[in-house]
Design a protein around this motif. Sequence first.
Motif, PDB file in Angstrom:
ATOM      1  N   ALA A  62      20.724  52.019  58.967  1.00  0.00           N
ATOM      2  CA  ALA A  62      21.263  53.362  58.754  1.00  0.00           C
ATOM      3  C   ALA A  62      22.502  53.308  58.054  1.00  0.00           C
ATOM      4  O   ALA A  62      23.377  52.417  58.419  1.00  0.00           O
ATOM      5  CB  ALA A  62      21.248  53.921  59.804  1.00  0.00           C
ATOM      6  N   GLY A  66      23.565  58.714  59.093  1.00  0.00           N
ATOM      7  CA  GLY A  66      22.162  58.630  59.892  1.00  0.00           C
ATOM      8  C   GLY A  66      21.161  58.574  58.997  1.00  0.00           C
ATOM      9  O   GLY A  66      19.919  59.157  59.635  1.00  0.00           O
ATOM     10  N   TRP A  68      18.172  56.421  57.590  1.00  0.00           N
ATOM     11  CA  TRP A  68      17.642  55.190  57.642  1.00  0.00           C
ATOM     12  C   TRP A  68      16.972  54.684  56.442  1.00  0.00           C
ATOM     13  O   TRP A  68      16.728  55.420  55.455  1.00  0.00           O
ATOM     14  CB  TRP A  68      16.497  55.056  58.716  1.00  0.00           C
ATOM     15  N   GLN A 133      26.135  56.317  67.861  1.00  0.00           N
ATOM     16  CA  GLN A 133      24.896  56.978  68.393  1.00  0.00           C
ATOM     17  C   GLN A 133      23.922  56.044  69.037  1.00  0.00           C
ATOM     18  O   GLN A 133      23.982  54.750  68.349  1.00  0.00           O
ATOM     19  CB  GLN A 133      24.051  57.794  67.272  1.00  0.00           C
ATOM     20  N   GLY A 185      21.836  62.114  65.938  1.00  0.00           N
ATOM     21  CA  GLY A 185      22.565  61.668  64.852  1.00  0.00           C
ATOM     22  C   GLY A 185      21.617  60.948  63.412  1.00  0.00           C
ATOM     23  O   GLY A 185      22.034  60.079  63.027  1.00  0.00           O
ATOM     24  N   PHE A 186      20.674  61.341  63.515  1.00  0.00           N
ATOM     25  CA  PHE A 186      19.785  60.691  62.415  1.00  0.00           C
ATOM     26  C   PHE A 186      19.226  61.751  61.535  1.00  0.00           C
ATOM     27  O   PHE A 186      18.941  62.845  61.968  1.00  0.00           O
ATOM     28  CB  PHE A 186      18.642  59.744  62.545  1.00  0.00           C
TER      29      PHE A 186
END
Length: 205
Positions: A62, A66, A68, A133, A185-186
């Motif tokens: 990531a 955030g 990926w 996170q 947090g993504f």
Amino acid sequence: MDDIVRQALVKWPNVPHCTGWLLLDRRGNWRMRDEAAQAQGAPGEPIRHEALLGFIHRNYEADARGQWFFQNGPQRVYVELVYTPWIVRLAVDAGGTLTLTDQAGGAFTPAAAWLDDEGGILFTEAAASAGQQPRVAALHDHDLDLFSEHAKIADDGQSGTFHWRADATLPLQTIPRADVAARFGFVASPAAQAAQAADASGDRA
């Protein structure tokens, strides 16, 4: 990250990023999305080549925002997430102990358990360091029956417990599915975020 990938990044540091072409579905399958799939909003074709899957898993990370991505040599391929960045399978080993395994085949040790408003189960690990996170994973839907054998959920579906180990019973916390990405947090859709950024840039031009 593979050494060959690190070397490629040094040799070709400015290769444009790619968005929209790779998706992780709700069952932990990686899917390749061609232009037609993207135009139709379809999930794309599952990737079944074992060597390619291993390469993706070893180079899956990531960024600071955030988002990926799979680092494919010098190119960063951002991943569309149907739900969470990790999908886990629940099983019972030969000794009768519960195990959780992520889509890359790694062990997942839950520090907390969550129930979303659509009946999905989430787990989070302890954060690796202060301010970071924790990893969050959704439980594969095929494992909900096994989960229920080791969980107690209140009639209102708003509370309960999950018996993970003899010395570890996790309270079930509730969370709206719509809040999961922000809470942990993504970014679920880097492609959508990139499109929004491009629109905003155009508006300022």
